[in-house]
Write a protein that holds these residues in place. Structure first.
Motif, PDB file in Angstrom:
ATOM      1  N   ALA A 163       0.835  -1.208   0.000  1.00 55.96           N
ATOM      2  CA  ALA A 163       0.000   0.000   0.000  1.00 55.96           C
ATOM      3  C   ALA A 163       0.867   1.254   0.000  1.00 55.96           C
ATOM      4  O   ALA A 163       0.626   2.187  -0.774  1.00 55.96           O
ATOM      5  CB  ALA A 163      -0.942  -0.006   1.199  1.00 55.96           C
ATOM      6  N   ARG A 164       1.885   1.264   0.875  1.00 51.03           N
ATOM      7  CA  ARG A 164       2.771   2.428   0.952  1.00 51.03           C
ATOM      8  C   ARG A 164       3.495   2.663  -0.363  1.00 51.03           C
ATOM      9  O   ARG A 164       3.585   3.794  -0.837  1.00 51.03           O
ATOM     10  CB  ARG A 164       3.793   2.245   2.078  1.00 51.03           C
ATOM     11  N   ALA A 165       4.024   1.595  -0.944  1.00 52.74           N
ATOM     12  CA  ALA A 165       4.754   1.715  -2.206  1.00 52.74           C
ATOM     13  C   ALA A 165       3.825   2.221  -3.314  1.00 52.74           C
ATOM     14  O   ALA A 165       4.211   3.067  -4.123  1.00 52.74           O
ATOM     15  CB  ALA A 165       5.358   0.368  -2.594  1.00 52.74           C
ATOM     16  N   THR A 205      -4.719  -0.633  -5.228  1.00 51.75           N
ATOM     17  CA  THR A 205      -4.407  -0.111  -3.903  1.00 51.75           C
ATOM     18  C   THR A 205      -5.643  -0.111  -3.020  1.00 51.75           C
ATOM     19  O   THR A 205      -5.569  -0.436  -1.836  1.00 51.75           O
ATOM     20  CB  THR A 205      -3.809   1.309  -4.007  1.00 51.75           C
ATOM     21  N   LYS A 206      -6.776   0.227  -3.617  1.00 54.62           N
ATOM     22  CA  LYS A 206      -8.042   0.220  -2.878  1.00 54.62           C
ATOM     23  C   LYS A 206      -8.304  -1.171  -2.294  1.00 54.62           C
ATOM     24  O   LYS A 206      -8.707  -1.303  -1.141  1.00 54.62           O
ATOM     25  CB  LYS A 206      -9.167   0.613  -3.836  1.00 54.62           C
ATOM     26  N   GLU A 207      -8.048  -2.209  -3.096  1.00 54.85           N
ATOM     27  CA  GLU A 207      -8.218  -3.591  -2.639  1.00 54.85           C
ATOM     28  C   GLU A 207      -7.269  -3.915  -1.489  1.00 54.85           C
ATOM     29  O   GLU A 207      -7.665  -4.513  -0.493  1.00 54.85           O
ATOM     30  CB  GLU A 207      -7.963  -4.574  -3.795  1.00 54.85           C
ATOM     31  N   GLU A 253      -4.285   8.391   3.779  1.00 53.91           N
ATOM     32  CA  GLU A 253      -3.256   8.836   2.833  1.00 53.91           C
ATOM     33  C   GLU A 253      -3.686   8.524   1.408  1.00 53.91           C
ATOM     34  O   GLU A 253      -3.547   9.343   0.507  1.00 53.91           O
ATOM     35  CB  GLU A 253      -1.938   8.108   3.106  1.00 53.91           C
ATOM     36  N   PHE A 254      -4.202   7.300   1.237  1.00 58.33           N
ATOM     37  CA  PHE A 254      -4.626   6.871  -0.089  1.00 58.33           C
ATOM     38  C   PHE A 254      -5.774   7.741  -0.585  1.00 58.33           C
ATOM     39  O   PHE A 254      -5.783   8.177  -1.741  1.00 58.33           O
ATOM     40  CB  PHE A 254      -5.031   5.393  -0.075  1.00 58.33           C
TER      41      PHE A 254
END
Length: 133
Positions: A19-21, A67-69, A102-103
């Motif tokens: 997720a961070r990446a 990323t949402k997943e 953050e996302f």
């Protein structure tokens, strides 16, 4: 047993890293899209530039769906809804929420950049038509 807890933690850790990446990559893409789109309607405006822009936007869209997943999975693991992941914990819940926030911010930024890019593109097309017409 104790081993089940571990698998939940390592799963959470590796998903959190993904997720961070991904968020980092999205931010990089946003910066590049912003830079490229500033050339729209100017002397550096080319078919190649527009193709690069659209490719980046598409890649970023796919990345944000992934990323949402991942973020959803993180929430599940943190809340103990993960097979063999133990009952989740407070630290993971906080981390999952932070990444989710953050996302969300990054996604909003991305959508704004895409909107402004597309409207710049339409403007420059309209301008070109006026000039050539």
């Amino acid at each position: 047993g104790v081993r089940g807890m571990d698998s939940g933690n390592s799963e959470f850790g590796s998903q959190a890293n993904v997720a961070r990446a991904n968020v980092q990559q999205l931010l990089t893409n946003i910066a590049t899209i912003t830079r490229l789109s500033s050339a729209l309607g100017g002397v550096k405006d080319t078919v190649d530039l527009r193709e690069r822009l659209h490719r980046l936007i598409e890649e970023s869209k796919l990345l944000s769906v992934d990323t949402k997943e991942v973020i959803k999975d993180l929430g599940n693991i943190a809340n103990g809804g993960y097979q063999g992941g133990g009952s989740g914990n407070q630290r993971q819940r906080m981390e999952a929420r932070k990444l989710s926030d953050e996302f969300t911010k990054t996604l909003q930024k991305f959508q704004e950049v895409v909107r402004s890019t597309l409207s710049k593109e339409r403007e420059s097309v309209a301008k070109a038509k006026r000039i050539s017409g």
